[in-house]
Write a protein that holds these residues in place. Structure first.
Motif, PDB file in Angstrom:
ATOM      1  N   GLY A 178       0.264  -0.891  -0.106  1.00  0.00           N
ATOM      2  CA  GLY A 178      -0.136  -0.088  -0.160  1.00  0.00           C
ATOM      3  C   GLY A 178       0.907   1.216   0.075  1.00  0.00           C
ATOM      4  O   GLY A 178       2.004   1.110  -0.888  1.00  0.00           O
ATOM      5  N   ARG A 179       0.290   2.293   0.998  1.00  0.00           N
ATOM      6  CA  ARG A 179       1.199   3.531   0.997  1.00  0.00           C
ATOM      7  C   ARG A 179       2.316   3.232   1.655  1.00  0.00           C
ATOM      8  O   ARG A 179       3.413   4.020   1.032  1.00  0.00           O
ATOM      9  CB  ARG A 179       0.286   4.869   1.558  1.00  0.00           C
ATOM     10  CG  ARG A 179      -1.126   4.988   0.782  1.00  0.00           C
ATOM     11  CD  ARG A 179      -1.345   6.225   1.678  1.00  0.00           C
ATOM     12  NE  ARG A 179      -2.104   5.556   2.683  1.00  0.00           N
ATOM     13  CZ  ARG A 179      -2.151   5.894   4.381  1.00  0.00           C
ATOM     14  NH1 ARG A 179      -2.253   7.476   4.670  1.00  0.00           N
ATOM     15  NH2 ARG A 179      -3.214   5.108   5.225  1.00  0.00           N
ATOM     16  N   ASP A 180       2.766   2.699   1.917  1.00  0.00           N
ATOM     17  CA  ASP A 180       4.162   2.177   2.576  1.00  0.00           C
ATOM     18  C   ASP A 180       4.815   1.880   1.787  1.00  0.00           C
ATOM     19  O   ASP A 180       6.311   2.407   1.238  1.00  0.00           O
ATOM     20  CB  ASP A 180       4.288   1.484   3.687  1.00  0.00           C
ATOM     21  CG  ASP A 180       3.456   1.414   5.047  1.00  0.00           C
ATOM     22  OD1 ASP A 180       3.634   3.021   5.336  1.00  0.00           O
ATOM     23  OD2 ASP A 180       3.019   1.195   5.708  1.00  0.00           O
ATOM     24  N   ARG A 217       5.566   4.834  -0.752  1.00  0.00           N
ATOM     25  CA  ARG A 217       6.132   5.670  -0.352  1.00  0.00           C
ATOM     26  C   ARG A 217       7.702   5.402  -0.501  1.00  0.00           C
ATOM     27  O   ARG A 217       8.870   6.302  -0.674  1.00  0.00           O
ATOM     28  CB  ARG A 217       5.913   5.735   1.457  1.00  0.00           C
ATOM     29  CG  ARG A 217       6.457   7.641   1.941  1.00  0.00           C
ATOM     30  CD  ARG A 217       5.750   7.441   3.372  1.00  0.00           C
ATOM     31  NE  ARG A 217       4.794   7.173   4.038  1.00  0.00           N
ATOM     32  CZ  ARG A 217       4.739   6.671   4.815  1.00  0.00           C
ATOM     33  NH1 ARG A 217       5.445   6.185   5.498  1.00  0.00           N
ATOM     34  NH2 ARG A 217       3.120   6.305   5.206  1.00  0.00           N
ATOM     35  N   PHE A 218       8.004   4.399  -0.141  1.00  0.00           N
ATOM     36  CA  PHE A 218       9.649   3.517   0.159  1.00  0.00           C
ATOM     37  C   PHE A 218      10.033   3.811  -1.615  1.00  0.00           C
ATOM     38  O   PHE A 218      11.227   4.057  -1.812  1.00  0.00           O
ATOM     39  CB  PHE A 218       9.248   2.059   0.531  1.00  0.00           C
ATOM     40  CG  PHE A 218      10.884   1.158   0.078  1.00  0.00           C
ATOM     41  CD1 PHE A 218      11.626   1.707   1.474  1.00  0.00           C
ATOM     42  CD2 PHE A 218      10.937   0.466  -0.817  1.00  0.00           C
ATOM     43  CE1 PHE A 218      12.819   1.235   1.136  1.00  0.00           C
ATOM     44  CE2 PHE A 218      12.395  -0.546  -1.032  1.00  0.00           C
ATOM     45  CZ  PHE A 218      13.489  -0.016   0.267  1.00  0.00           C
ATOM     46  N   VAL A 219       9.098   3.530  -2.652  1.00  0.00           N
ATOM     47  CA  VAL A 219       9.760   3.296  -4.082  1.00  0.00           C
ATOM     48  C   VAL A 219       9.791   4.438  -4.762  1.00  0.00           C
ATOM     49  O   VAL A 219      11.431   5.034  -5.211  1.00  0.00           O
ATOM     50  CB  VAL A 219       8.611   2.703  -4.627  1.00  0.00           C
ATOM     51  CG1 VAL A 219       9.140   2.999  -6.591  1.00  0.00           C
ATOM     52  CG2 VAL A 219       9.029   1.039  -4.568  1.00  0.00           C
ATOM     53  N   LYS A 259      13.611   8.919  -5.498  1.00  0.00           N
ATOM     54  CA  LYS A 259      14.084  10.335  -5.861  1.00  0.00           C
ATOM     55  C   LYS A 259      16.056  10.735  -4.862  1.00  0.00           C
ATOM     56  O   LYS A 259      16.241  11.726  -5.660  1.00  0.00           O
ATOM     57  CB  LYS A 259      13.259  11.214  -3.961  1.00  0.00           C
ATOM     58  CG  LYS A 259      13.622  12.520  -4.176  1.00  0.00           C
ATOM     59  CD  LYS A 259      12.738  12.965  -2.782  1.00  0.00           C
ATOM     60  CE  LYS A 259      13.142  12.364  -1.411  1.00  0.00           C
ATOM     61  NZ  LYS A 259      12.206  13.287  -0.775  1.00  0.00           N
ATOM     62  N   ASN A 260      15.825   9.558  -4.449  1.00  0.00           N
ATOM     63  CA  ASN A 260      17.586   9.747  -3.985  1.00  0.00           C
ATOM     64  C   ASN A 260      18.478   9.174  -4.752  1.00  0.00           C
ATOM     65  O   ASN A 260      19.798   8.700  -4.336  1.00  0.00           O
ATOM     66  CB  ASN A 260      17.457   8.810  -2.206  1.00  0.00           C
ATOM     67  CG  ASN A 260      16.690   9.730  -1.398  1.00  0.00           C
ATOM     68  OD1 ASN A 260      17.236  11.304  -1.080  1.00  0.00           O
ATOM     69  ND2 ASN A 260      15.842   9.131  -0.915  1.00  0.00           N
TER      70      ASN A 260
END
Length: 52
Positions: free
Chosen positions: A13-15, A18-20, A25-26
């Motif tokens: 889900g959202r977790d 957010r992780f991907v 991004k980094n």
């Protein structure tokens, strides 16, 4: 006797999104040269200090 290590739960889900997103991004971000040189100096100090 040691306790067995539990499996790491799978992100969903959202977790997971957010992780991907944070990984993407980094992915191409670089550390500032000043920070890199400071951390490398600390590493070299400890590496040489603890050598047998």
């Amino acid at each position: 006797m040691a306790k067995p290590i539990k499996n790491t739960p799978t992100l969903t889900g959202r977790d997971a999104r957010r992780f991907v997103d944070n990984m993407n991004k980094n992915r191409n971000s670089r550390q500032a040269p000043e920070d890199y040189n400071r951390q490398k100096a600390v590493y070299e100090k400890y590496k040489n200090g603890f050598a047998l």
